[in-house]
Scaffold this motif. Structure first.
Motif, short mmCIF file in Angstrom:
data_model
loop_
_atom_site.label_atom_id
_atom_site.label_comp_id
_atom_site.label_asym_id
_atom_site.label_seq_id
_atom_site.Cartn_x
_atom_site.Cartn_y
_atom_site.Cartn_z
N VAL A 137 0.85 -1.20 0.00
CA VAL A 137 0.00 0.00 0.00
C VAL A 137 0.88 1.24 0.00
CG1 VAL A 137 -1.69 1.32 1.34
CG2 VAL A 137 -1.93 -1.15 1.12
N SER A 138 0.45 2.23 -0.77
CA SER A 138 1.13 3.52 -0.79
C SER A 138 0.24 4.53 -0.06
CB SER A 138 1.39 3.97 -2.24
OG SER A 138 1.97 5.25 -2.27
N SER A 139 0.66 4.93 1.11
CA SER A 139 -0.10 5.90 1.90
C SER A 139 0.86 6.73 2.72
CB SER A 139 -1.12 5.19 2.81
OG SER A 139 -0.45 4.42 3.78
N PHE A 140 0.36 7.92 3.20
CA PHE A 140 1.18 8.83 4.00
C PHE A 140 0.45 9.14 5.31
CE2 PHE A 140 2.71 9.35 -0.25
CZ PHE A 140 4.08 9.53 -0.10
N HIS A 141 1.26 9.32 6.33
CA HIS A 141 0.71 9.57 7.65
C HIS A 141 0.04 10.93 7.68
CE1 HIS A 141 0.33 9.06 11.94
NE2 HIS A 141 0.87 10.26 12.13
N SER A 142 -1.19 10.96 8.19
CA SER A 142 -1.96 12.21 8.28
C SER A 142 -2.42 12.39 9.72
CB SER A 142 -3.16 12.16 7.33
OG SER A 142 -3.94 13.33 7.48
N GLU A 143 -1.94 13.48 10.34
CA GLU A 143 -2.27 13.75 11.74
C GLU A 143 -2.19 15.25 11.97
OE1 GLU A 143 -0.72 12.39 16.20
OE2 GLU A 143 0.15 11.50 14.39
N PRO A 144 -3.04 15.81 12.81
CA PRO A 144 -2.96 17.27 13.08
C PRO A 144 -1.59 17.65 13.63
CG PRO A 144 -5.02 16.36 13.92
CD PRO A 144 -4.20 15.20 13.47
N ARG A 145 -1.11 18.78 13.13
CA ARG A 145 0.17 19.37 13.54
C ARG A 145 1.36 18.51 13.08
NH1 ARG A 145 -1.15 21.32 19.75
NH2 ARG A 145 -2.99 22.59 19.21
N LYS A 146 1.12 17.59 12.17
CA LYS A 146 2.21 16.82 11.56
C LYS A 146 2.01 16.81 10.07
CE LYS A 146 3.66 13.70 15.27
NZ LYS A 146 3.90 12.28 15.65
N GLU A 147 2.48 17.89 9.44
CA GLU A 147 2.28 18.02 8.01
C GLU A 147 3.16 17.07 7.22
OE1 GLU A 147 2.87 22.02 6.96
OE2 GLU A 147 1.29 22.80 8.28
N TRP A 148 4.29 16.72 7.76
CA TRP A 148 5.22 15.85 7.05
C TRP A 148 5.34 14.51 7.81
CZ3 TRP A 148 5.90 18.26 2.70
CH2 TRP A 148 5.86 19.64 2.67
N GLY A 149 4.23 13.81 7.88
CA GLY A 149 4.22 12.55 8.62
C GLY A 149 5.04 11.46 7.96
N GLY A 150 5.15 11.52 6.66
CA GLY A 150 5.96 10.53 5.98
C GLY A 150 5.16 9.33 5.52
N PRO A 151 5.76 8.46 4.73
CA PRO A 151 5.06 7.28 4.21
C PRO A 151 4.79 6.26 5.33
CG PRO A 151 7.35 7.18 3.58
CD PRO A 151 7.16 8.51 4.24
N ASP A 152 3.63 5.63 5.29
CA ASP A 152 3.30 4.60 6.29
C ASP A 152 2.56 3.42 5.66
OD1 ASP A 152 0.88 5.73 5.74
OD2 ASP A 152 0.27 5.94 7.84
N GLY A 153 2.80 3.17 4.37
CA GLY A 153 2.15 2.03 3.70
C GLY A 153 2.81 0.71 4.08
N GLY A 154 2.02 -0.27 4.52
CA GLY A 154 2.57 -1.54 4.96
C GLY A 154 2.70 -2.56 3.84
N ASN A 155 3.45 -3.59 4.10
CA ASN A 155 3.66 -4.67 3.13
C ASN A 155 2.46 -5.62 3.13
OD1 ASN A 155 6.16 -3.50 2.79
ND2 ASN A 155 7.21 -5.01 4.09
#
Length: 425
Positions: free
Chosen positions: A102-120
């Protein structure tokens, strides 16, 4: 009861159904009441209650009661046994495919650059063949098996679930082949063979994170599972094998020395599949004897029952040649049997053996027995499977062969002709 009914405030009269139901609730458990024959109009629901309530009461006497004993187990006919016994299967195995990443990015308030978090993704399930001593045939093996696929990955670095491995239970003594090449020999209980591997799960974009690429968008799909077409061959696991021409009395002899009950009839090819009987001794030792279906001339060319049953002899550690003394020249049967075995597998007829002269109850058997002994150098045991004559000598000699086999197995010496551990002829 009438006093109770008179206290009812309702001016309405009781319907016949309510009145009948009240009586049944008080008295139906103690005795059976036949009220359905009255002239009262009774509905189907009340009639059903009367029938259900009277089931617990029996009006029949002990003399009229049906005697219920344990039903006697009937012996299966050879036709029904053949339907249940399958010694060859062709199966297509498809392992499970891996789950996609999966290709996804971390989305959380006050964290604009959460980074990729897609799992295998999860790995696909494999298919494993396992020898089971409680399975006696390949009849339950289906033509196609498909493994479980792995689950796709998720966000928040969640990995997909791996597919469960699928186990195929096969009888002990099953050979696994692919295009004629032997891959595995499942000769022990619990032995396993990994037939096809499951596909590897795909990678999520978190896997591709590096110092050079801080926001990877790449996600891979899972790999396909392995696919194979295999041939399963069942070879009977027995210490001794009864080898002879059709109608030589092999099934009758097995019934005489063991508790096995193969079909017996006065026509050839009565036995259509191998039967294994256990010979028990006083020291609790057990010797397995297999009744191999009749062999004819040209069996190594797949004539008659042919190669499909010659392979059952391969696992037998010693051979019992059953000769029919009612034939004009029984010693020629031995020559033809050895020829067929050697043509199927060189050296197969050289295994430890004994010659059994069957049907000694016939009048002309004595004269033919002396002629048979003059033509062969091996030991000849005359028996009559019909009357049980001299079966004790056969059982004792069978134990001698079995003890010699155990001694050869313990010494570690192997016979190059059959690959077994034995040192006697």
């Amino acid at each position: 009861m009438l006093a109770t009914l008179s206290r009812l405030k309702s001016p309405r009269l009781l319907s016949p159904e309510i009145f009948l139901g009240y009586i049944l609730g008080q008295e139906v458990r103690s005795k059976k009441i036949s009220l359905l024959s009255h002239s009262l109009p009774v509905s189907a629901a009340v009639r059903q209650k009367v029938t259900a309530g009277s089931r617990d009461v029996s009006s029949s006497c002990s003399l009229c009661a049906k005697v219920r004993g344990q039903p006697k187990k009937r012996e299966l006919s050879e036709k029904k046994l053949t339907r249940c016994f399958v010694d060859h299967r062709r199966v297509k195995l498809m392992a499970g495919s891996g789950g996609r990443g999966v290709s996804s990015f971390h989305s959380e308030p006050r964290k604009e650059w959460g980074g990729p978090d897609g799992g295998n993704g999860g790995d696909g399930g494999s298919i494993i063949m396992k020898a089971d001593k409680f399975v006696k045939s390949l009849a339950q093996v289906v033509p196609i098996y498909k493994g479980e696929d792995g689950q796709p990955g998720g966000s928040k670095n969640c990995y997909g679930k791996n597919g469960s491995s699928y186990y195929i239970s096969v009888p002990v003594g099953t050979m696994v082949k692919e295009e004629g090449e032997a891959l595995a020999d499942l000769s022990e209980h619990g032995q396993e063979y990994l037939a096809v591997f499951g596909g590897i799960g795909g990678k999520g974009n978190r896997f591709f994170l590096s110092n050079e690429n801080r926001a990877p968008m790449t996600a891979t799909r899972g790999m396909m599972g392995q696919e194979r077409v295999l041939q399963l061959e069942l070879r009977t696991m027995a210490h001794a094998g009864l080898v002879g021409f059709p109608n030589a009395g092999k099934s009758s002899l097995l019934r005489a020395i063991s508790n096995a009950r193969p079909a017996v009839a006065a026509y050839p090819f009565t036995t259509l599949n191998p039967h294994v009987g256990i010979v028990n001794y006083r020291d609790h030792e057990q010797v397995a004897v297999a009744d191999i279906p009749g062999i004819i001339r040209g069996a190594h060319l797949n004539r008659g029952l042919g190669i499909s049953f010659l392979r059952h002899i391969e696992r037998c550690r010693f051979l019992l040649y059953v000769l029919d003394l009612s034939s004009p020249e029984p010693w020629t049967q031995l020559v033809h049997l050895r020829y067929e075995l050697d043509q199927y597998e060189p050296g197969l007829s050289l295994r430890p053996q004994v010659i059994i002269a069957n049907k000694m109850d016939l009048p002309e058997a004595r004269e033919k027995l002396e002629t048979l002994k003059s033509h062969v150098s091996q030991r000849v045991i005359p028996v009559s499977a019909l009357t049980g004559q001299n079966t004790e000598e056969l059982i004792l000699h069978l134990r001698e062969l079995y003890d010699g086999y155990l001694q050869g197995e313990g010494s570690g010496e192997r016979n190059p002709k059959d690959g077994s551990k034995n040192e006697f002829v």
